[in-house]
Design an enzyme around this catalytic site. Structure first.
Site, PDB file in Angstrom:
ATOM      1  N   GLY A 486       0.786  -1.224   0.000  1.00 49.90           N
ATOM      2  CA  GLY A 486       0.000   0.000   0.000  1.00 49.90           C
ATOM      3  C   GLY A 486       0.816   1.271   0.000  1.00 49.90           C
ATOM      4  N   GLY A 488       2.447   2.577  -2.404  1.00 46.06           N
ATOM      5  CA  GLY A 488       2.270   3.346  -3.627  1.00 46.06           C
ATOM      6  C   GLY A 488       3.492   3.430  -4.508  1.00 46.06           C
ATOM      7  N   ALA A 526      13.559  -1.120   4.687  1.00 48.45           N
ATOM      8  CA  ALA A 526      14.612  -0.109   4.771  1.00 48.45           C
ATOM      9  C   ALA A 526      14.382   1.067   3.820  1.00 48.45           C
ATOM     10  CB  ALA A 526      15.996  -0.739   4.529  1.00 48.45           C
ATOM     11  N   SER A 527      13.141   1.412   3.602  1.00 51.02           N
ATOM     12  CA  SER A 527      12.810   2.614   2.820  1.00 51.02           C
ATOM     13  C   SER A 527      13.510   2.621   1.469  1.00 51.02           C
ATOM     14  CB  SER A 527      13.204   3.870   3.616  1.00 51.02           C
ATOM     15  OG  SER A 527      12.572   3.883   4.867  1.00 51.02           O
ATOM     16  N   ALA A 715      15.604  11.741  -6.089  1.00 46.42           N
ATOM     17  CA  ALA A 715      14.730  11.263  -5.013  1.00 46.42           C
ATOM     18  C   ALA A 715      15.509  10.543  -3.914  1.00 46.42           C
ATOM     19  CB  ALA A 715      13.669  10.323  -5.586  1.00 46.42           C
ATOM     20  N   VAL A 718      11.154   7.875   1.771  1.00 40.27           N
ATOM     21  CA  VAL A 718      10.169   8.389   2.714  1.00 40.27           C
ATOM     22  C   VAL A 718       9.533   7.284   3.557  1.00 40.27           C
ATOM     23  CG1 VAL A 718       8.238   8.266   1.086  1.00 40.27           C
ATOM     24  CG2 VAL A 718       8.161   9.903   2.960  1.00 40.27           C
ATOM     25  N   GLY A 719       9.544   6.051   3.091  1.00 36.20           N
ATOM     26  CA  GLY A 719       8.728   4.979   3.687  1.00 36.20           C
ATOM     27  C   GLY A 719       8.672   4.955   5.196  1.00 36.20           C
ATOM     28  N   GLU A 720       9.821   4.901   5.833  1.00 32.14           N
ATOM     29  CA  GLU A 720       9.835   4.806   7.290  1.00 32.14           C
ATOM     30  C   GLU A 720       9.936   6.165   7.962  1.00 32.14           C
ATOM     31  OE1 GLU A 720      12.382   1.145   8.586  1.00 32.14           O
ATOM     32  OE2 GLU A 720      13.244   1.974   6.777  1.00 32.14           O
TER      33      GLU A 720
END
Lengths: 763, 156
Positions: A486, A488, A526-527, A715, A718-720
């Site tokens: 989820g 994205g 780990a993002s 880029a 951001v994940g974590e």
């Protein structure tokens, strides 16, 4: 300022969102295959015992039961549910045996059944006869390291297989402390947070013609496949892992759940089997956040604020199996390195077995425990020097070229100062910080900072592949293999490819979630998604573009370097009327009649070298009720150095969602483990509170985009990143409001009130 | 087990079934009728993820006996779009980025639909209150609230 791009940077809707909005999306728990059986696990009622005998003959003869399995049905292979063990050259500790003769927590797997429906499966479980020889058990690190403690794993007679291992040390810390004007420190404890996605653990397995297919919530499908092949003693070629959408990951998909059990049942029953944990079963048996039970840290600052030394000992409570507890402590230590310019660092880690459910991974792996402890202690030391916490951080953070999270890594970009400036302005730092408070409700503001990573290279293997194959209309299929939790990322990867190829986003069709189709990928942890897989997609798209240019050059009779690709059209830089479209080229290479068909397929493999740290400043304004200890967060601001937001909407969504999880970690998410049998007493959302819409404070996420030279279009991750700073910034804001320092998470009203009362009593 | 004849109207379609007296509405929808958009999580009314609409009111399908829904109109997420045309709530959820893992999404959208029926011009606070029975672990709710407000505005 970064240059404006066409597709990258746009707020594109995610293709998967249409399926999810209409109820068409498939999850492991919604799968209903023809003839599918219900699998249920028989779990140990004892926290520690030998399994002397399992007799399932009565269960097997119950009508409606298709298969019963226990230790006698499987080869005794040592394994671990932690499939990330394959990312380290020597691997991580493997200490599990499927249906082994020893159970080590109340809930450990003893046997399983597959039946036509759930009531039959439950009845069958009650008919399995098990003889246990009960052993003494321990539930805390302190009890487990006592001299007469029972031994939980024979290879670790002191229950502490990882004992005070020095990690990432440099400089002369003793000397640096001697030279410090202030030293702050103490013992800290943090919570064994639960990932708590809305879908409980679920999987489906089917075995036909010698080939096993497992539908899994795994975030790391290729390594899950390898571990399943190992534990089931099958050739890797005969195992296929398919990922439907998962009802969230947050690290819970970094470990296997019931996949091996579903597989063994399906092989014996000759029919597909679904195992879907009930919510309390999920709370009690799914590996939790890596549990750093206690931390001792000291920092020293010179009189002018110069960071002298940081010394830390992170001690993990592994629970019954090691899984990621030691590595979680290791990542905590690594992530303490990046933020500030310490002259010396002296860190070590330990991990101890106890008899409750093991620690896996949760979003913010290790970084939660480094951020909370480091940022509150630093705040304490800064306060002792009478300095402004923002100014100190502005001055003493590491910068480009400086040491990274892992000793051989270097910082490639840093926008922390911009983050601090924007956040300070937005929260009203100058007007609100360090202002005397009176009355029963007192307000304060706090700040905390961190630097994280975009993939765990170079410590871990972070290998990604991407393949683009072009259809006759010039559109492409992109094969990649992230976790499908989820976050994205599939949309962002399509944006990267579309940007390079100058074609619309909708013309890139992402196919993911099947190890038989996609190239190898470490997966999602780990993002790493946008950065690591994004680099592979960027490389594959660039290779595809070269193939198109080459073909165009042949077709137009020009050389490659005189051609330019814009809006899906390759034209001559000298003559705009001399052009060919990507569509024409793609068509000719598939349905051409000149005997030179050659469908464009581009593939790229990457192993990134840099870790591209995203930086972040978090700001909290709180109101503390000194009569009740209740802390209300009045305002939360995350300012995140994303490098470049491929899809700003997705990035904000990641940060906003993480804010709520970070608030939970800070204030109320508190798994309570029974000290009499190790069972998790908080086994549902009635007891384990997560944030609902009415609990929501005013919160926002602000992006700073200054680019990273190593990232795809600049880029970073951001994940974590969004949940590290709530605990320390709120703790620092509480100090600003009422002058107390809290060292234990979560900061419940009881703890806050006790600290206020202790302060008033002069304790 | 005594199986009882019962009629349900699921997304406007009449369905005649034999159901167990103790079967839950969730079980009938998901196992007997193959409705994949109804999800389930906690089995005890804490999370709201199993929400469907019964005569336009949100109910928890994992805590309701199927027979209680006999002869009544049940709306699941599958009942909202008209062919390929999404319901405004669905469209705004997609466009606002209000969907991450999506497991709570059907319940969120259906609850929002009931909210907008009762309160066509909600404030952000009304939306927070109205959706508070459904948990979302992914989004932080901001984009969900924005999507619901946008859908409300569109119908003005």
């Amino acid at each position: 300022m970064l240059e404006t791009l066409n597709v990258v940077g746009a707020r594109m809707p995610l293709p998967e969102a249409y399926e999810k909005a209409t109820g068409r999306a498939t999850y492991c728990s919604t799968m209903r295959l023809p003839g599918m059986l219900v699998g249920k696990v028989l779990r140990s009622p004892h926290p520690h015992a030998r399994v002397a005998k399992v007799d399932y003959s009565k269960a097997e003869s119950l009508p409606g039961v298709a298969a019963v399995v226990s230790g006698q049905d499987v080869k005794s292979k040592v394994y671990t549910k932690n499939v990330m063990t394959y990312q380290l050259p020597g691997g991580e500790i493997q200490d599990m045996t499927l249906f082994g003769d020893r159970v080590r927590y109340k809930g450990d797997e003893v046997a399983a059944v597959a039946a036509v429906d759930e009531p039959t499966a439950r009845r069958a479980l009650s008919l399995i006869e098990v003889e246990y020889e009960v052993l003494p058990a321990v539930f805390t690190v302190d009890d487990a390291i006592a001299e007469d403690a029972p031994v939980i794993h024979d290879f670790a007679p002191d229950n502490t297989p990882v004992s005070a291992v020095p990690t990432f040390c440099y400089g002369d810390a003793a000397k640096a402390f001697e030279e410090s004007a202030v030293v702050a420190g103490g013992w800290y404890t943090t919570s064994k947070q639960i990932q708590a996605g809305m879908e409980s653990a679920a999987c489906v397995a089917d075995y036909q013609h010698g080939k096993l297919t497992v539908w899994s919530q795994s975030q790391l499908p290729h390594m899950a496949k390898r571990m399943l092949a190992h534990v089931l003693d099958l050739p890797e070629a005969d195992v296929r892992v398919i990922q439907p959408y998962a009802g969230a990951g947050f690290g819970a998909g970094c470990d296997l759940n019931a996949e091996p059990i579903a597989a063994v049942l399906a092989m014996k029953a000759g029919a597909p089997v679904q195992v879907w944990y009930s919510r309390d079963e999920d709370f009690n048996n799914r590996l939790t956040r890596e549990h750093v039970a206690k931390v001792h840290m000291r920092v020293g600052l010179a009189a002018d604020g110069t960071p002298k030394a940081l010394e830390a000992h992170y001690w993990g409570d592994a629970g019954s199996y090691m899984c990621k507890t030691a590595s979680g402590c290791g990542v905590a230590l690594a992530s303490n390195i990046t933020p500030y310019e310490w002259e010396a660092m002296d860190q070590k880690l330990s991990a101890t077995y106890t008899n409750h459910v093991g620690g896996g991974a949760m979003r913010g792996f290790g970084g939660m425990q480094s951020s909370f402890v480091r940022e509150t202690i630093v705040d304490e030391a800064i306060a002792q020097l009478g300095m402004d916490p923002i100014e100190w951080r502005m001055k003493h953070h590491r910068n480009v070229g400086g040491l990274g999270w892992f000793p051989s890594a270097r910082i490639t970009s840093c926008a922390l100062e911009e983050c601090l400036t924007i956040g300070a302005e937005r929260i009203g730092w100058k007007e609100k910080w360090n202002k005397p408070q009176s009355g029963t409700k007192r307000r304060g503001v706090g700040v905390a900072c961190m630097a994280w990573l975009s993939g765990a290279q170079p410590m871990l293997l972070e290998h990604s592949n991407a393949t683009l194959k072009f259809n006759a209309d010039g559109s492409a299929t992109l094969l990649v293999s992230p976790g499908r939790v989820g976050q994205g990322v599939e949309g962002a990867l399509a944006q990267i490819a579309a940007e390079v190829l100058t074609i619309p986003y909708e013309r890139i069709n992402v196919i993911a979630g099947d190890t038989d189709i996609t190239g190898f990928d470490i997966g999602t942890h780990a993002s790493r998604g946008v950065y690591c897989i994004g680099k592979a997609v960027l490389a594959a798209a660039t290779e595809a573009k070269e193939q198109f240019l080459q073909r165009a050059a042949e077709k137009l009779g020009l050389s490659n370097d005189t051609l330019v690709l814009e809006d899906g059209v390759i034209s001559s830089t000298a003559d705009q009327n001399c052009f060919v479209t990507l569509e024409e080229i793609a068509l000719g290479l598939i349905y051409g009649f000149e005997h030179d068909c050659n469908q464009i397929v581009a593939h790229a493999t990457v192993e990134p070298e840099d870790f591209a740290p995203p930086w972040q400043a978090g700001f909290a304004e709180v109101e503390v009720d000194i009569e009740t200890g209740v802390v209300e967060v009045v305002k939360w601001i995350t300012v995140h150095d994303i490098g470049r937001a491929i899809n700003p909407s997705t990035v904000e969504g990641q940060l906003e969602g993480a804010t709520c999880q970070g608030m939970g970690f800070a204030l109320f998410e508190d798994p309570v483990i029974s000290l009499s049998d190790g069972y998790m007493l908080t086994d549902g959302f009635d007891k384990y509170k997560i944030m609902s819409s009415v609990d929501l404070p005013d919160h926002e996420a602000i992006l700073v985009e200054m680019g990273d030279p190593s990232g795809p279009f600049g880029a970073k991750s951001v994940g974590e990143a969004g949940l590290f700073l709530q605990a320390p910034a709120i703790a620092n804001a509480i100090y600003d409001a009422v002058g107390i320092r809290l060292r234990d998470l979560p900061m419940t009203p009881e703890r806050v009130l006790a600290a206020i009362q202790a302060k008033e009593a002069g304790v | 087990m005594n199986r009882i004849p019962a009629t349900f109207y699921v997304n406007g379609v009449r369905r005649d079934l034999l159901v167990d007296a103790n079967a839950l509405l969730f079980e009938v929808l998901s196992d007997d009728l193959g409705v994949s958009g109804v999800h389930k999580n906690c089995d005890r009314g804490d999370c709201g993820v199993c929400t469907v609409l019964l005569d336009d009111e949100p109910v928890l399908s994992c805590l309701m006996l199927a027979l209680e829904a006999r002869d009544r109109q049940i709306t699941t997420i599958e009942g909202l779009a008209k062919g390929q045309k999404l319901h405004p709530l669905q469209r705004h959820f997609v466009e606002e980025g209000a969907i991450q893992c999506g497991y709570c999404t059907p319940a969120m959208i259906l609850t929002a639909k009931a909210l907008l029926n009762a309160c066509p011009h909600p404030s952000a606070e009304d939306v927070k209150e109205g959706l508070s029975g459904t948990l979302c672990r992914c989004t932080g709710y901001n984009k969900i609230i924005t999507a619901v407000l946008a859908a409300a505005k569109e119908s003005e």
